[in-house]
Design a protein around this motif. Structure first.
Motif, PDB file in Angstrom:
ATOM      1  N   GLN A   1       0.825  -1.206   0.000  1.00 18.04           N
ATOM      2  CA  GLN A   1       0.000   0.000   0.000  1.00 18.04           C
ATOM      3  C   GLN A   1       0.860   1.259   0.000  1.00 18.04           C
ATOM      4  O   GLN A   1       0.458   2.308  -0.481  1.00 18.04           O
ATOM      5  N   ASP A   2       2.046   1.187   0.571  1.00 18.35           N
ATOM      6  CA  ASP A   2       3.038   2.263   0.472  1.00 18.35           C
ATOM      7  C   ASP A   2       4.398   1.638   0.753  1.00 18.35           C
ATOM      8  O   ASP A   2       4.530   0.413   0.791  1.00 18.35           O
ATOM      9  N   ALA A   3       5.401   2.483   0.953  1.00 23.50           N
ATOM     10  CA  ALA A   3       6.769   1.969   1.076  1.00 23.50           C
ATOM     11  C   ALA A   3       6.948   1.046   2.275  1.00 23.50           C
ATOM     12  O   ALA A   3       7.859   0.217   2.285  1.00 23.50           O
ATOM     13  N   ASN A   4       6.115   1.169   3.297  1.00 23.23           N
ATOM     14  CA  ASN A   4       6.336   0.413   4.526  1.00 23.23           C
ATOM     15  C   ASN A   4       5.169  -0.471   4.941  1.00 23.23           C
ATOM     16  O   ASN A   4       5.200  -1.066   6.011  1.00 23.23           O
ATOM     17  N   ALA A   5       4.138  -0.543   4.143  1.00 26.02           N
ATOM     18  CA  ALA A   5       2.938  -1.270   4.566  1.00 26.02           C
ATOM     19  C   ALA A   5       2.486  -2.255   3.511  1.00 26.02           C
ATOM     20  O   ALA A   5       2.261  -1.885   2.361  1.00 26.02           O
ATOM     21  N   GLU A   6       2.354  -3.508   3.910  1.00 28.02           N
ATOM     22  CA  GLU A   6       1.832  -4.558   3.057  1.00 28.02           C
ATOM     23  C   GLU A   6       0.451  -4.951   3.582  1.00 28.02           C
ATOM     24  O   GLU A   6       0.250  -5.062   4.789  1.00 28.02           O
ATOM     25  N   GLU A   7      -0.509  -5.156   2.685  1.00 23.33           N
ATOM     26  CA  GLU A   7      -1.842  -5.597   3.091  1.00 23.33           C
ATOM     27  C   GLU A   7      -2.145  -6.913   2.397  1.00 23.33           C
ATOM     28  O   GLU A   7      -1.876  -7.090   1.217  1.00 23.33           O
ATOM     29  N   ARG A   8      -2.728  -7.836   3.174  1.00 23.44           N
ATOM     30  CA  ARG A   8      -3.033  -9.169   2.649  1.00 23.44           C
ATOM     31  C   ARG A   8      -4.536  -9.326   2.477  1.00 23.44           C
ATOM     32  O   ARG A   8      -5.321  -9.035   3.378  1.00 23.44           O
ATOM     33  N   PHE A   9      -4.934  -9.815   1.295  1.00 24.93           N
ATOM     34  CA  PHE A   9      -6.347 -10.067   1.005  1.00 24.93           C
ATOM     35  C   PHE A   9      -6.536 -11.547   0.709  1.00 24.93           C
ATOM     36  O   PHE A   9      -5.827 -12.111  -0.128  1.00 24.93           O
ATOM     37  N   ARG A  10      -7.487 -12.161   1.396  1.00 25.80           N
ATOM     38  CA  ARG A  10      -7.844 -13.554   1.126  1.00 25.80           C
ATOM     39  C   ARG A  10      -9.092 -13.562   0.259  1.00 25.80           C
ATOM     40  O   ARG A  10     -10.148 -13.092   0.683  1.00 25.80           O
ATOM     41  N   LEU A  11      -8.979 -14.073  -0.940  1.00 27.83           N
ATOM     42  CA  LEU A  11     -10.082 -14.072  -1.888  1.00 27.83           C
ATOM     43  C   LEU A  11     -10.687 -15.461  -1.997  1.00 27.83           C
ATOM     44  O   LEU A  11      -9.970 -16.471  -1.948  1.00 27.83           O
ATOM     45  N   LYS A  12     -11.992 -15.499  -2.164  1.00 27.21           N
ATOM     46  CA  LYS A  12     -12.696 -16.753  -2.397  1.00 27.21           C
ATOM     47  C   LYS A  12     -13.499 -16.639  -3.683  1.00 27.21           C
ATOM     48  O   LYS A  12     -13.596 -15.567  -4.276  1.00 27.21           O
ATOM     49  N   ARG A  13     -14.079 -17.745  -4.088  1.00 27.22           N
ATOM     50  CA  ARG A  13     -14.834 -17.801  -5.336  1.00 27.22           C
ATOM     51  C   ARG A  13     -15.865 -16.668  -5.416  1.00 27.22           C
ATOM     52  O   ARG A  13     -16.573 -16.374  -4.470  1.00 27.22           O
ATOM     53  N   GLY A  14     -15.918 -16.009  -6.582  1.00 26.36           N
ATOM     54  CA  GLY A  14     -16.894 -14.949  -6.787  1.00 26.36           C
ATOM     55  C   GLY A  14     -16.448 -13.594  -6.279  1.00 26.36           C
ATOM     56  O   GLY A  14     -17.253 -12.664  -6.226  1.00 26.36           O
ATOM     57  N   GLU A  15     -15.182 -13.453  -5.935  1.00 25.98           N
ATOM     58  CA  GLU A  15     -14.641 -12.153  -5.543  1.00 25.98           C
ATOM     59  C   GLU A  15     -13.596 -11.715  -6.558  1.00 25.98           C
ATOM     60  O   GLU A  15     -12.993 -12.530  -7.251  1.00 25.98           O
ATOM     61  N   LEU A  16     -13.384 -10.413  -6.625  1.00 22.43           N
ATOM     62  CA  LEU A  16     -12.374  -9.871  -7.524  1.00 22.43           C
ATOM     63  C   LEU A  16     -11.569  -8.804  -6.791  1.00 22.43           C
ATOM     64  O   LEU A  16     -12.036  -8.224  -5.811  1.00 22.43           O
ATOM     65  N   ILE A  17     -10.376  -8.591  -7.278  1.00 15.72           N
ATOM     66  CA  ILE A  17      -9.564  -7.498  -6.764  1.00 15.72           C
ATOM     67  C   ILE A  17      -9.140  -6.635  -7.949  1.00 15.72           C
ATOM     68  O   ILE A  17      -8.730  -7.150  -8.987  1.00 15.72           O
ATOM     69  N   MET A  18      -9.295  -5.311  -7.792  1.00 18.73           N
ATOM     70  CA  MET A  18      -8.817  -4.348  -8.784  1.00 18.73           C
ATOM     71  C   MET A  18      -7.539  -3.728  -8.239  1.00 18.73           C
ATOM     72  O   MET A  18      -7.486  -3.305  -7.078  1.00 18.73           O
TER      73      MET A  18
END
Length: 327
Positions: A70-87
């Motif tokens: 998300q920036d130089a010092n921050a990582e974000e984790r997303f757990r996706l399941k069927r029928g979801e999308l990430i942009m």
């Protein structure tokens, strides 16, 4: 973000790949596609990477993890399941992780923007008429996860199929390059994404709205068969009593009353616009008893089905036989 203009392979001026550029709201721009593919992933960890384009990753089946810087010092984790999308916005580092012993199937589309030369509406024209899209383009994000009731998936599949038809030679394709259908499907994609985002923001404050919307969609898709409240509640994953309360609060009607009203509107349409015998209309709208259908129809319209059909003028092809002057 500032617009970075350059010349594309087609000689048309292009922007950078981000959705969030003022030029998209002011100029005549459409999509330019760089990659679109299906992919099955099995027990896989991808290295961090980034694209100069906006990317949509749609999870068709299975589950996965997408890590995003998300920036130089921050990582974000997303757990996706069927029928979801990430942009993912352009130039955002990210990676895909499919955990050991698991798999997922994805549909990916990557696109930027180029001057619009086709008949499909430009992004600026769409945003000028659809406030949801204008709001989406004015609220920058690096990554956005959205649940999809298969609305986006159907459009994505159609878009990729159309791109394949026009881009079999491997070239990147855009609205001006591949015909009006690509531009129209991309316009529908943006509108559906922006409405899902609006609904997501609304339901984060009032989740009952989502349950009611899904219940209404289920009724519109299943009114032609016998439906019980408990079946609708199971479809939207809530208790029948709770669904009854929130449905009435949001619509002013009970779920049964809404279903009956929907059925009678469909019956009126079939009586007025088709040649289906009156005796069979009840079956078309999910009511097994013809006597009960007549009672309901009279309750909602104040006339019988026969009286309704006789009271309106219906067009019939047999009313107009071709003459010599028509040929």
């Amino acid at each position: 973000m500032n617009a970075a203009y350059r010349k594309g392979e087609t000689g048309l001026p292009e922007l950078n790949g981000s959705l969030f550029q003022q030029a998209l709201l002011e100029g005549e721009y459409g999509p330019h596609f760089f990659a679109y593919y299906y992919k099955q992933w099995n027990s896989y960890t991808m290295a961090y990477h980034q694209h100069h384009s906006t990317e949509i990753m749609y999870l068709i089946s299975g589950s996965c993890i997408v890590d995003v810087w998300q920036d130089a010092n921050a990582e974000e984790r997303f757990r996706l399941k069927r029928g979801e999308l990430i942009m993912l916005d352009a130039n955002v580092p990210h990676r895909l992780i499919v955990e050991e012993g698991t798999s997922c199937r994805m549909l990916n589309v990557e696109f930027g923007f180029t001057a619009s030369t086709g008949a499909a509406p430009s992004i600026a024209r769409l945003a000028g008429e659809e406030e949801d899209l204008a709001a989406l383009l004015r609220m920058p994000f690096r990554s956005l996860v959205l649940p999809d009731p298969e609305e986006v998936f159907h459009v994505l599949k159609s878009l990729v199929l159309e791109l394949d038809r026009h881009g079999g030679d491997g070239e990147a394709r855009g609205a001006g390059q591949g015909g009006i259908m690509i531009g129209l499907l991309f316009a529908e994609l943006l509108l559906r994404l922006s409405r899902l985002r609006r609904e997501q923001l609304q339901t984060s404050q009032q989740p009952s709205q989502l349950y009611v919307r899904r219940a209404i969609e289920f009724l519109h898709q299943n009114y032609d068969r016998s439906i019980q409240v408990k079946e609708v509640a199971a479809e939207v994953s809530v208790h029948p009593g709770y669904l009854h309360r929130i449905f009435r609060a949001h619509t002013g009607r009970t779920l049964t009353d809404y279903l009956n009203m929907l059925r009678m509107e469909k019956a009126k349409m079939l009586l007025g616009q088709s040649e289906i015998p009156v005796a069979e209309i009840a079956d078309y709208v999910g009511i097994s008893s013809r006597q009960y259908f007549h009672l309901l129809f009279k309750k909602y319209t104040r006339c019988t089905p026969v009286e309704y059909r006789n009271s309106i003028e219906r067009f019939s092809w047999s009313d107009h036989q071709p003459t010599a002057t028509d040929r």
